[in-house]
Design an enzyme around this catalytic site. Structure first.
Site, PDB file in Angstrom:
ATOM      1  N   ASN A   9      -3.352  -2.061  -4.441  1.00  0.00           N
ATOM      2  CA  ASN A   9      -2.090  -2.748  -4.177  1.00  0.00           C
ATOM      3  C   ASN A   9      -2.568  -4.193  -3.936  1.00  0.00           C
ATOM      4  O   ASN A   9      -3.645  -3.483  -2.257  1.00  0.00           O
ATOM      5  CB  ASN A   9      -1.640  -1.685  -2.813  1.00  0.00           C
ATOM      6  CG  ASN A   9      -0.665  -2.436  -1.977  1.00  0.00           C
ATOM      7  OD1 ASN A   9      -0.037  -3.634  -2.674  1.00  0.00           O
ATOM      8  ND2 ASN A   9      -0.628  -2.285  -0.776  1.00  0.00           N
ATOM      9  N   LYS A  11      -1.234  -6.403  -2.671  1.00  0.00           N
ATOM     10  CA  LYS A  11      -1.402  -7.093  -1.572  1.00  0.00           C
ATOM     11  C   LYS A  11      -0.813  -8.580  -1.887  1.00  0.00           C
ATOM     12  O   LYS A  11      -0.733  -8.437  -2.230  1.00  0.00           O
ATOM     13  CB  LYS A  11      -2.012  -7.015  -0.376  1.00  0.00           C
ATOM     14  CG  LYS A  11      -1.665  -5.671  -0.021  1.00  0.00           C
ATOM     15  CD  LYS A  11      -2.237  -5.295   1.437  1.00  0.00           C
ATOM     16  CE  LYS A  11      -2.724  -3.321   2.044  1.00  0.00           C
ATOM     17  NZ  LYS A  11      -2.791  -3.653   3.121  1.00  0.00           N
ATOM     18  N   HIS A  95       5.799   1.114   2.100  1.00  0.00           N
ATOM     19  CA  HIS A  95       4.544   0.953   2.174  1.00  0.00           C
ATOM     20  C   HIS A  95       4.923   0.507   3.942  1.00  0.00           C
ATOM     21  O   HIS A  95       5.606  -0.363   4.761  1.00  0.00           O
ATOM     22  CB  HIS A  95       4.240  -0.577   1.805  1.00  0.00           C
ATOM     23  CG  HIS A  95       2.459  -0.873   2.507  1.00  0.00           C
ATOM     24  ND1 HIS A  95       1.922  -0.890   3.580  1.00  0.00           N
ATOM     25  CD2 HIS A  95       1.642  -0.379   1.475  1.00  0.00           C
ATOM     26  CE1 HIS A  95       0.871  -1.013   3.556  1.00  0.00           C
ATOM     27  NE2 HIS A  95       0.338  -0.629   2.091  1.00  0.00           N
ATOM     28  N   GLU A  97       3.222  -1.984   6.798  1.00  0.00           N
ATOM     29  CA  GLU A  97       2.921  -3.300   5.889  1.00  0.00           C
ATOM     30  C   GLU A  97       5.167  -3.295   5.792  1.00  0.00           C
ATOM     31  O   GLU A  97       5.097  -4.045   6.685  1.00  0.00           O
ATOM     32  CB  GLU A  97       2.273  -3.726   5.203  1.00  0.00           C
ATOM     33  CG  GLU A  97       1.289  -3.338   5.717  1.00  0.00           C
ATOM     34  CD  GLU A  97      -0.146  -3.976   4.713  1.00  0.00           C
ATOM     35  OE1 GLU A  97       0.727  -4.523   3.601  1.00  0.00           O
ATOM     36  OE2 GLU A  97      -0.997  -3.338   4.766  1.00  0.00           O
ATOM     37  N   GLU A 167      -0.053   7.981   3.960  1.00  0.00           N
ATOM     38  CA  GLU A 167      -1.488   6.585   4.619  1.00  0.00           C
ATOM     39  C   GLU A 167      -1.425   6.853   5.308  1.00  0.00           C
ATOM     40  O   GLU A 167      -0.380   5.730   6.097  1.00  0.00           O
ATOM     41  CB  GLU A 167      -1.038   4.852   3.932  1.00  0.00           C
ATOM     42  CG  GLU A 167      -0.528   5.209   2.202  1.00  0.00           C
ATOM     43  CD  GLU A 167      -1.102   3.811   1.500  1.00  0.00           C
ATOM     44  OE1 GLU A 167      -2.220   3.667   1.165  1.00  0.00           O
ATOM     45  OE2 GLU A 167      -0.621   2.525   2.219  1.00  0.00           O
ATOM     46  N   GLY A 173      -6.677  -0.860   6.060  1.00  0.00           N
ATOM     47  CA  GLY A 173      -7.276  -1.965   6.253  1.00  0.00           C
ATOM     48  C   GLY A 173      -8.565  -1.824   7.354  1.00  0.00           C
ATOM     49  O   GLY A 173      -8.709  -2.680   7.825  1.00  0.00           O
ATOM     50  N   SER A 212      -8.403   2.755   4.044  1.00  0.00           N
ATOM     51  CA  SER A 212      -9.648   2.181   4.188  1.00  0.00           C
ATOM     52  C   SER A 212     -10.659   2.963   3.442  1.00  0.00           C
ATOM     53  O   SER A 212     -11.961   3.563   2.440  1.00  0.00           O
ATOM     54  CB  SER A 212     -10.608   2.521   4.950  1.00  0.00           C
ATOM     55  OG  SER A 212      -9.695   1.981   6.229  1.00  0.00           O
TER      56      SER A 212
HETATM   57  C1  PEP Z   1      -2.307  -0.033   1.602  1.00  0.00           C
HETATM   58  O1  PEP Z   1      -2.203  -0.602   2.695  1.00  0.00           O
HETATM   59  O2  PEP Z   1      -2.385   0.393   0.960  1.00  0.00           O
HETATM   60  C2  PEP Z   1      -4.343   0.875   1.861  1.00  0.00           C
HETATM   61  C3  PEP Z   1      -4.620   1.848   1.545  1.00  0.00           C
HETATM   62  O3  PEP Z   1      -4.638  -0.532   2.521  1.00  0.00           O
HETATM   63  P1  PEP Z   1      -7.122  -0.306   2.618  1.00  0.00           P
HETATM   64  O4  PEP Z   1      -6.752  -0.205   1.826  1.00  0.00           O
HETATM   65  O5  PEP Z   1      -7.334  -1.782   2.556  1.00  0.00           O
HETATM   66  O6  PEP Z   1      -7.176   0.259   3.460  1.00  0.00           O
END
Ligand code: PEP
Length: 264
Positions: A9, A11, A95, A97, A167, A173, A212
């Site tokens: 992803n 982003k 997602h 976000e 998630e 993040g 992460s």
């Molecule tokens: C995400 O935004 O889907 C995600 C898993 O981000 P990160 O790997 O940076 O935690």
């Protein structure tokens, strides 16, 4: 046996030169390692670039969101046919976000999961609790509520056309990935919920962990029986890191295949 899948992803990151380096690097690094599926979800303006570079390779691509509508007065939105026109096979739905900023609700994610399937796209459906909900012990309640919104819309059988992703918001993040044990427990709980409705589907549906994930922790996560891969944000901005995760998925798939051979 479920095939592992690793999804980038990206982003709202990247530009033409850095995208090119990433996409070409990914294709060549994973060329002889294809026991897992590799998917890159690009910012929408760069889908044409993903299509140009990834067409006729083993790497798949997709969008990061989509409208439930096919066309019309929806300024700033992207329709399913637009994603298809640029060769997308996948689309991320729900997602955190987008949920957190009020764009996505349980109902709208359920609806768009269905529209994605009807449009010939594979939805990657995200679920996860906030830190506060985690500390309140509400992980199961929140994730089941989010999953049930899809099941209500499309029926349990409808899940079979998609991929699920747990998630936890507190892991995204932050550099603080869930422990493999926690992720496994939640995924096993979600799979168990599906199993009560459709045992065969529960065996086959792929459920990812995201939050992460990096090349150092991927191996342990992928060793968990219910973790079928990863949705990767930050680490997908670094080719070497992301390739490391893809190769860990490939190794985990190879191990599973060997197990099947040893214990038919
Ligand atoms: C995400 O935004 O889907 C995600 C898993 O981000 P990160 O790997 O940076 O935690």
């Amino acid at each position: 046996m479920r095939r592992k899948i690793v999804v980038a992803n990206r982003k709202m990151n990247g530009d033409m030169p850095s995208n090119q380096a990433f996409l070409e690097g990914l294709v060549s690094a994973t060329l002889s390692h294809q026991r897992a599926d590799y998917v890159v979800c690009m910012p929408h303006p760069y889908l044409f670039q993903a299509q140009a570079i990834l067409k006729n390779t083993h790497v798949h691509w997709g969008g990061q969101n989509m409208s439930r509508y096919q066309s019309g007065a929806h300024t700033g939105s992207v329709s399913p046919p637009m994603l298809k026109e640029f060769g997308c096979e996948y689309v991320i739905i729900g997602h955190s976000e987008r949920r957190l900023h009020g764009h996505d609700t349980d109902t709208s994610t359920g609806e768009r999961f269905e529209v994605a399937i009807q449009s010939g796209l594979i939805p990657i459906f995200c679920m996860g609790e906030t830190l506060e909900e985690y500390e309140d012990g509400a992980t199961d309640i929140v994730t089941i509520r989010q999953l049930n919104a899809v099941i209500t819309e499309i029926g349990v059988q409808g899940l079979s056309g998609g991929v699920l992703a747990y998630e936890p918001v507190w892991a995204i993040g932050t550099g603080k990935a869930a422990t493999p044990g926690h992720a496994q427990n939640v995924l096993s709980f979600l799979r168990g919920h599906i199993e009560m409705l459709d045992a065969e589907l529960a065996k086959n549906i792929r459920i990812l962990y995201g939050g992460s994930v990096n090349s150092a922790n991927a191996e342990q996560l992928f060793a968990m029986p219910d973790i079928d891969g990863a949705l990767v944000g930050g680490a997908s901005l670094n080719t070497e890191e992301f390739v490391g995760i893809c190769l860990a998925a490939d190794r985990a798939s190879a191990t599973n295949q060997n197990r099947l051979v040893s214990f038919p």
